[in-house]
Design an enzyme around this catalytic site. Structure first.
Site, PDB file in Angstrom:
ATOM      1  N   ASP A 104      -9.781  13.739   4.402  1.00  0.00           N
ATOM      2  CA  ASP A 104     -10.874  14.708   4.227  1.00  0.00           C
ATOM      3  C   ASP A 104     -11.920  14.607   5.336  1.00  0.00           C
ATOM      4  O   ASP A 104     -12.083  13.560   5.970  1.00  0.00           O
ATOM      5  CB  ASP A 104     -11.578  14.484   2.883  1.00  0.00           C
ATOM      6  N   HIS A 256     -10.328   9.147   4.413  1.00  0.00           N
ATOM      7  CA  HIS A 256     -11.265   9.968   5.189  1.00  0.00           C
ATOM      8  C   HIS A 256     -11.099   9.647   6.673  1.00  0.00           C
ATOM      9  O   HIS A 256     -11.119   8.473   7.055  1.00  0.00           O
ATOM     10  CB  HIS A 256     -12.715   9.703   4.775  1.00  0.00           C
TER      11      HIS A 256
END
Length: 750
Positions: A104, A256
């Site tokens: 993400d 991430h």
């Protein structure tokens, strides 16, 4: 002198001045439009950059604790992939011993390339949910990501919680991200992950309508069922532990690759991949999971072949990017335009920021120089023992060029008649049509001569006056200016020094009781006279004001007189005198009261001519930069200071105001306001000191905050307009301002 009237039926040929005026008028509108377009472009670039950085239109709200009664239980308890095929909500789970690696918040220029290199090394595909603003800023990374075989999804354009947004904002966030993907990699995608989302049981009554709406538009929403929590930076071991599914279950695992410092993620990823492969896991994308589901029968066995080692690599299945669609038509071209616009903003805004720093340092440096040198100048020139040499008592010639000055000429000449120094007065009437010459003659004042000429401009009028002068020192003034009785005596004393070729006097605004007049009064005292003290000590005075200046006649004739080459004949002659080896000084006690423009239109015309003329003069004398001797000294000291302080700094000074307003509106109102007040405080300090040196009343400084908000912006526009005129090669005529004659009253000089 009577001019012949042209015969009827025959058109008179326009004069040179009329042709110049016509060309100037023809250039006015395009220049104004160009200036406005430049301002609009700068505004758009700033707003675009602010939008990309979530400074414009950003929304930091994140919803928590909302109910989920409207969300079906099968969705809350289902797998991490939510589709709406056929209008029905369907959850899809990741098969056992299968991991869909998802990332993400990217792309990030530092961490995403490292993650991609790890995936390439291990031949593992990933699904990256990208923030549109980051895609538009780093399109090359996204292109590499897709070419490498990874899958991408949408993570909104500005990373906002969509449950708070209107339908229009949701649509805009999705469409803008699709355009960014189209411009960066030539694709669009059907995958979506909402910012701040987690597992499906966190779907609430506010976000559920968003997912249904996006599902109806063909999007597949992706959640997680195993979170590495790497954003907490708990250490590599814990990241690996938290990302490991329990009991051999499949999982959509969240990492991430952006949004902060991700060195622990980069360190954990290779070890995690090796561990999961050792435990019999395969890696795929979200589309890969969907493909396995569609290709698997009820018994759960694959209908197609699987590699012997159980690894689904990035080079194994083209279906790993099944969510991608080739961008075509307007979507592709609009996407490329977005990427190009962002690239411009990415280069422009840092350049503007650097320019802002340069301008800020230059402005503060100028203030410091002015304060230090002005104090030294004042103390030096006001010492009891200071003197230029033997007092100058011989008569001097005063030249008054006049063009339609019927309102002011009487007051000007009467003020000269009260002079304590012996003078002859030469009024050069430059083809006036309002009876100026007749008024001057009718006064019957002693030692006044009126010289008439055809309208040829101010430089020609001054040169004519110099030719008619009887004395070796000539004083030049404007036809709307009033001298005090002691002005001429004070003005000519520096000529006791044989090195002095010209003297600048202290011009004062007489009509200062209006708002515009008060603004100009502050500018004259602080900007002009304080500057002249500094330039005097540095021996590089750039301008002798047209309202009050004195010259050696031989010096003026030696440089060819007043030139028609520029609109700023006063700046032109001053620089020419420097280059000829003469010294130019400032005499603060020689005061002249001039009538400043009384309207914004007249002010614009005057300052436009001044600014453009100064640029012309500097360009004309540009060779002084490489000259030797006195000319080279001015070129290497005076020229850079004038260019920096009078052109470059004011030209880019609007950056300070633009960024201040931008910061107040979109970033931090309090901090930006304090910074602006601090700069205003420094300016007030300089202005107060300048008023003290000139013994002016401080009450006018109350107008200074308003001057900074309104008047200064007008001067910026004038300078920008002048710069565009210079680049366009336009020319202007000597412009006549409307006069009222109020400076000629007793109140005007008291």
């Amino acid at each position: 002198m009577t001019h012949p009237t042209p015969s009827r039926g025959r058109r008179r040929a326009p004069t040179r001045m009329e042709r110049a005026a016509g060309r100037a008028a023809a250039l006015q509108k395009p220049r104004v439009v160009l200036a406005l377009l430049l301002l609009l472009a700068l505004t758009c670039v700033l707003l675009l950059d602010g939008y990309l950085r979530a400074e414009v239109g950003g929304d930091q709200r994140v919803r928590t604790g909302a109910g989920s009664g409207d969300v079906p239980d099968k969705v809350l308890d289902g797998g991490p992939i939510l589709t709406f095929r056929g209008g029905r909500a369907t959850s899809v789970s990741v098969p056992a011993k299968t991991i869909a690696l998802t990332f993400d918040d990217g792309p990030d220029p530092t961490w995403t390339p490292e993650v991609l290199e790890i995936l390439r090394k291990y031949d593992v595909p990933g699904t990256f949910f990208l923030v549109g603003s980051m895609v538009s800023r780093h399109p090359g990374i996204v292109r590499t990501m897709v070419d490498q075989g990874n899958e991408v999804g949408i993570h909104t354009f500005t990373h906002i919680d969509l449950s708070y947004q209107s339908d229009a904002r949701v649509k805009r966030e999705m469409e803008q991200t699709q355009l960014a993907l189209a411009g960066a990699a030539g694709i669009t995608t059907t995958l979506f992950r909402a910012p701040y989302s987690s597992e499906t049981d966190a779907i609430d009554n506010y976000s559920w309508p968003v997912y249904k709406k996006l599902g109806a538009d063909g999007y597949t929403s992706v959640f997680v069922d195993t979170d590495s929590d790497d954003w907490k930076r708990p250490g590599v071991s814990k990241i690996i532990k938290w990302a490991t599914p329990k009991d051999g279950k499949g999982a959509a695992v969240l990492f991430h690759d952006a949004g902060g410092e991700r060195s622990q993620t980069v360190a954990a990823l290779p070890r995690y991949i090796e561990k999961m492969r050792a435990n019999g896991y395969t890696f795929t994308t979200i589309s890969g999971v969907m493909g396995q589901r569609d290709a698997t029968g009820a018994a759960g066995t694959p209908r197609d072949g699987t590699p012997a080692d159980g690894t689904v690599g990035a080079s194994s299945l083209s279906g790993l990017q099944a969510a991608h669609h080739t961008a075509t038509g307007t979507t592709l071209y609009e996407g490329r335009a977005l990427i190009a616009a962002v690239a411009v903003a990415e280069w422009t805004v840092p350049a503007l920021s650097a320019g802002l720093i340069v301008v800020g340092v230059a402005v503060m440096g100028r203030f410091a120089m002015m304060l230090a040198l002005a104090r030294r100048h004042h103390r030096q020139r006001n010492r009891r023992r200071f003197g230029w040499g033997p007092p100058i008592t011989r008569p001097v010639s005063v030249i008054v060029p006049a063009y339609n000055e019927k309102e002011c000429i009487a007051g000007t000449l009467r003020s000269l008649a009260r002079s304590t120094h012996p003078i002859e007065i030469i009024v050069v009437d430059d083809g006036s049509t309002d009876g100026t010459a007749e008024i001057a003659e009718s006064l019957g004042l002693p030692n006044v001569r009126v010289v008439r000429q055809r309208n040829a401009g101010k430089p020609a009028a001054l040169n004519n006056g110099v030719r008619h002068a009887s004395h070796d020192i000539v004083v030049m003034m404007d036809g709307d200016t009033v001298f005090e009785p002691d002005t001429v005596r004070q003005l000519v004393q520096p000529f006791a020094d044989p090195e002095v070729g010209a003297v600048a006097g202290n011009a004062k605004v007489g009509n200062r009781d209006t708002v515009i007049g008060a603004w100009q009064h502050i500018e004259y005292v602080m900007g002009f006279n304080l500057d002249r003290r500094m330039y005097d000590l540095l021996r590089c005075m750039p301008t002798i004001p047209g309202a009050i200046g004195a010259f050696r006649r031989e010096a003026v004739l030696g440089v060819g007189g007043m030139s028609h080459d520029t609109l700023a004949e006063d700046t032109d002659i001053t620089i020419a005198l420097h280059r000829a080896g003469w010294r130019v000084v400032y005499q603060e006690h020689a005061r002249a009261w001039t009538e400043a423009p009384g309207s914004l239109g007249q002010l614009w015309s005057q300052r436009y001519r001044w600014s453009y003329g100064t640029m012309q003069a500097l360009w004309k004398h540009r060779k002084s930069l490489t000259d030797r001797g006195p000319s080279g000294r001015f070129g290497r000291v005076g020229m850079p200071l004038v260019v920096l302080f009078q052109i470059v700094t004011p030209l880019f000074a609007p950056l300070i105001d633009v960024f201040t307003v931008y910061s107040m509106v979109f970033i931090d109102l309090r901090a930006a306001l304090l910074a602006w007040l601090a700069v205003l405080g420094v300016q007030l300090l300089c202005a107060a000191y300048a008023f003290r040196l000139d013994r002016e009343k401080y009450r006018y400084l109350l107008m200074m905050p308003l001057q900074q908000l309104a008047y200064r912006q007008l001067m910026y526009l004038v300078l920008i307009h002048s710069g565009i005129t210079a680049l366009a090669g336009g020319r202007l005529r000597w412009q006549k301002l409307k006069r009222t004659g109020e400076v000629g009253t007793a109140a005007g000089v008291g």
